[in-house]
Design a protein around this motif. Structure first.
Motif, short mmCIF file in Angstrom:
data_model
loop_
_atom_site.label_atom_id
_atom_site.label_comp_id
_atom_site.label_asym_id
_atom_site.label_seq_id
_atom_site.Cartn_x
_atom_site.Cartn_y
_atom_site.Cartn_z
N LEU A 181 8.50 -93.33 69.66
CA LEU A 181 9.09 -92.33 68.76
C LEU A 181 8.06 -91.25 68.44
N SER A 182 6.83 -91.64 68.15
CA SER A 182 5.78 -90.65 67.86
C SER A 182 5.55 -89.73 69.05
N GLU A 183 5.56 -90.31 70.24
CA GLU A 183 5.35 -89.53 71.46
C GLU A 183 6.48 -88.52 71.67
N VAL A 184 7.71 -88.97 71.45
CA VAL A 184 8.86 -88.09 71.66
C VAL A 184 8.88 -86.99 70.60
N GLU A 185 8.56 -87.33 69.36
CA GLU A 185 8.56 -86.32 68.30
C GLU A 185 7.46 -85.28 68.51
N ALA A 186 6.31 -85.71 69.03
CA ALA A 186 5.20 -84.78 69.25
C ALA A 186 5.45 -83.85 70.44
N GLY A 187 6.23 -84.30 71.40
CA GLY A 187 6.47 -83.48 72.59
C GLY A 187 5.32 -83.59 73.57
N PRO A 188 5.33 -82.77 74.60
CA PRO A 188 4.28 -82.84 75.63
C PRO A 188 2.89 -82.50 75.06
N ARG A 189 1.87 -83.17 75.60
CA ARG A 189 0.49 -82.89 75.18
C ARG A 189 0.04 -81.56 75.78
N SER A 190 -1.02 -81.03 75.24
CA SER A 190 -1.54 -79.75 75.72
C SER A 190 -1.97 -79.86 77.19
N GLU A 191 -2.49 -81.02 77.59
CA GLU A 191 -2.89 -81.20 78.98
C GLU A 191 -1.68 -81.15 79.91
N GLU A 192 -0.57 -81.75 79.47
CA GLU A 192 0.65 -81.72 80.28
C GLU A 192 1.18 -80.30 80.40
N ARG A 193 1.12 -79.55 79.30
CA ARG A 193 1.57 -78.16 79.34
C ARG A 193 0.69 -77.34 80.28
N ALA A 194 -0.63 -77.56 80.22
CA ALA A 194 -1.56 -76.84 81.10
C ALA A 194 -1.27 -77.17 82.56
N GLN A 195 -0.97 -78.41 82.83
CA GLN A 195 -0.65 -78.83 84.20
C GLN A 195 0.63 -78.15 84.68
#
Length: 197
Positions: free
Chosen positions: A96-110
């Motif tokens: 739930l925490s992961e889904v609420e936070a959304g993609p990490r900055s590293e994933e967005r950069a990728q």
């Protein structure tokens, strides 16, 4: 039989039936009382979880009331089930925490890097297609080579559209439905913990 003999027998039977009814009627303040010993050869016991019996508490002749503990299960299996339920709840909480936070900055950069690569490949494929069309008009390449360049440009365009959509999805974050599903999974896991206790 003669009617003179039947009448007294019928009267005695009616009196006996009336006495039995009177003693067994539902609104009788005394009800029907009997004393004795109940012999049970089978006992159907039910537990919320399976396991091995650790102890059977009442002994023959002991008085048992409704709600009394009759038997206990070994606690090893119950504690293992509780630990598993707690672990599942922690996994659901983390999800739930992961889904609420959304993609990490590293994933967005990728995803941004993948978008830049797709944009460059699209530019290169369009340039190659323009060159192939020019060469085909002059008769320097075959129709097959032109069609290969067209296919490459189409594939590069589709890859660019896919990379753009992935980047947009990462920017928007998780969908509401994903968050609701993660919350429901957490509630279900917490209910399992309560049931295991």
């Amino acid at each position: 039989m003669k009617p003179a003999r039947i009448i007294p027998i019928a009267v005695v039977l009616l009196i006996a039936a009336g006495a039995i009814w009177w003693l067994r009627r539902p609104d009788s303040p005394n009800g029907f009382t009997a004393s004795g010993t109940v012999e049970a050869t089978d006992a159907d016991l039910g537990f919320r979880v399976g396991g091995r019996l650790e102890a059977v508490l009442p002994r023959e002749g002991d008085e048992v009331a409704r709600g009394d503990t009759i038997a206990a299960l070994e606690s090893d299996e119950a504690s293992a089930a509780l630990e598993a339920a707690v672990a599942a709840a922690e996994v659901a909480r983390a999800r739930l925490s992961e889904v609420e936070a959304g993609p990490r900055s590293e994933e967005r950069a990728q995803l941004d890097a993948a978008l830049r690569i797709a944009e460059q490949r699209d530019v290169d494929a369009r340039r190659e297609l323009a060159r192939a069309e020019s060469l085909h008009e002059g008769g320097a390449i075959s129709l097959r080579q032109l069609e290969a360049a067209q296919t490459a440009a189409s594939v590069a365009e589709d890859a660019l559209a896919q990379a753009r959509e992935a980047s947009r999805m990462a920017t928007r974050g998780s969908r509401t439905e994903q968050i609701q599903a993660a919350r429901a999974a957490l509630q279900q896991a917490e209910a399992q913990v309560e049931r295991a206790r």
